[in-house]
Design an enzyme around this catalytic site. Structure first.
Site, mmCIF file in Angstrom:
data_model
loop_
_atom_site.group_PDB
_atom_site.id
_atom_site.type_symbol
_atom_site.label_atom_id
_atom_site.label_comp_id
_atom_site.label_asym_id
_atom_site.label_seq_id
_atom_site.Cartn_x
_atom_site.Cartn_y
_atom_site.Cartn_z
ATOM 1 N N HIS A 17 0.842 -1.208 0.000
ATOM 2 C CA HIS A 17 0.000 0.000 0.000
ATOM 3 C C HIS A 17 0.880 1.263 0.000
ATOM 4 O O HIS A 17 0.585 2.235 -0.708
ATOM 5 C CB HIS A 17 -0.875 0.055 1.259
ATOM 6 N N LYS A 41 -15.870 -8.136 4.234
ATOM 7 C CA LYS A 41 -14.754 -8.581 5.074
ATOM 8 C C LYS A 41 -15.053 -8.587 6.576
ATOM 9 O O LYS A 41 -14.153 -8.822 7.382
ATOM 10 C CB LYS A 41 -13.518 -7.715 4.799
ATOM 11 N N ARG A 91 -2.400 -6.625 -7.789
ATOM 12 C CA ARG A 91 -1.262 -7.490 -7.456
ATOM 13 C C ARG A 91 -1.106 -8.602 -8.482
ATOM 14 O O ARG A 91 -0.016 -8.999 -8.832
ATOM 15 C CB ARG A 91 -1.450 -8.122 -6.073
ATOM 16 N N SER A 128 -3.225 -7.843 3.511
ATOM 17 C CA SER A 128 -3.466 -7.598 4.947
ATOM 18 C C SER A 128 -3.952 -8.871 5.634
ATOM 19 O O SER A 128 -3.583 -9.159 6.769
ATOM 20 C CB SER A 128 -4.490 -6.479 5.122
HETATM 21 O O1 PNS Z 1 -8.797 -3.102 0.411
HETATM 22 P P1 PNS Z 1 -10.109 -3.633 -0.141
HETATM 23 O O2 PNS Z 1 -10.832 -4.475 0.896
HETATM 24 O O3 PNS Z 1 -9.941 -4.355 -1.432
HETATM 25 O O4 PNS Z 1 -11.013 -2.357 -0.431
HETATM 26 C C1 PNS Z 1 -12.348 -2.505 -0.878
HETATM 27 C C2 PNS Z 1 -13.124 -1.205 -0.651
HETATM 28 C C3 PNS Z 1 -13.096 -0.819 0.821
HETATM 29 C C4 PNS Z 1 -12.500 -0.104 -1.477
HETATM 30 C C5 PNS Z 1 -14.577 -1.485 -1.134
HETATM 31 O O5 PNS Z 1 -15.139 -2.536 -0.395
HETATM 32 C C6 PNS Z 1 -15.442 -0.247 -1.041
HETATM 33 O O6 PNS Z 1 -15.422 0.567 -1.922
HETATM 34 N N1 PNS Z 1 -16.193 -0.127 0.089
HETATM 35 C C7 PNS Z 1 -17.055 0.977 0.319
HETATM 36 C C8 PNS Z 1 -18.527 0.611 0.028
HETATM 37 C C9 PNS Z 1 -18.817 0.747 -1.441
HETATM 38 O O7 PNS Z 1 -18.679 1.798 -2.033
HETATM 39 N N2 PNS Z 1 -19.217 -0.372 -2.045
HETATM 40 C C10 PNS Z 1 -19.507 -0.414 -3.456
HETATM 41 C C11 PNS Z 1 -18.220 -0.623 -4.219
HETATM 42 S S1 PNS Z 1 -18.542 -1.045 -5.869
#
Ligand code: PNS
Length: 157
Positions: A17, A41, A91, A128
């Protein structure tokens, strides 16, 4: 003046990150790194406040990067901070399918475009989830996370 939003779970932030934030800070005038809830998650290890603190400390060498946290849609945060783009790291090919779907959903919701950056090969195995697992089982993650993150991880277990 281009502003980019770098959203993620960051539970916790790791060296992959940090590397992506460093590249983004060279490419854009302003970078907002945001700890968000990933609904798929669960609760996570660190709360959003702790994650934001660890992000801020890990990226304080980057003067055009600021950190925030948000519990809601990433596109709403993008509007709130005035981001021109969302940026995500890839990745491996396995990341691409879900990232593409999220990018398309976010464009459908608000018109915001997502840019993908490849992670460097030395960081491409970092996740993570694996870092939490390794430290929980007594492994050494000192080469994979910033020093302060390692300290906070050790305090958790
Ligand atoms: O590090 P990650 O878990 O891959 O990040 C994913 C994240 C937090 C960016 C994604 O889950 C997200 O955007 N969450 C906020 C809720 C949201 O907007 N959901 C719709 C996404 S299409």
């Amino acid at each position: 003046m281009a502003c980019v939003l770098y959203p993620g779970s960051f539970d916790p932030i790791h060296n992959g990150h940090v590397e992506l934030a460093e590249i983004a800070s060279e490419l854009f005038d302003e970078v907002v790194v945001a700890a968000l809830v990933n609904p798929s998650k669960g609760d996570g290890l660190f709360d959003l406040e702790e994650r934001m603190f660890l992000i801020g400390e890990s990226l304080k060498h980057l003067s055009n990067v600021r950190t925030t946290k948000f519990n809601g849609l990433v596109v709403d945060l993008a509007t709130e901070v005035g981001a021109d783009f969302i940026i995500k790291g890839l990745r491996a090919v396995s990341d691409f399918e879900s990232e593409l779907q999220m990018a398309q959903m976010n464009t459908a919701l608000s018109g915001v475009q997502t840019l993908f950056l490849p992670s460097a090969s030395r960081s491409s195995f970092l996740a993570s989830r694996l870092i939490r697992e390794v430290i929980r089982l007594g492994g050494d993650v000192s080469q994979m996370v910033p020093e302060l993150v390692q300290k906070h991880l050790e305090e958790k277990f």
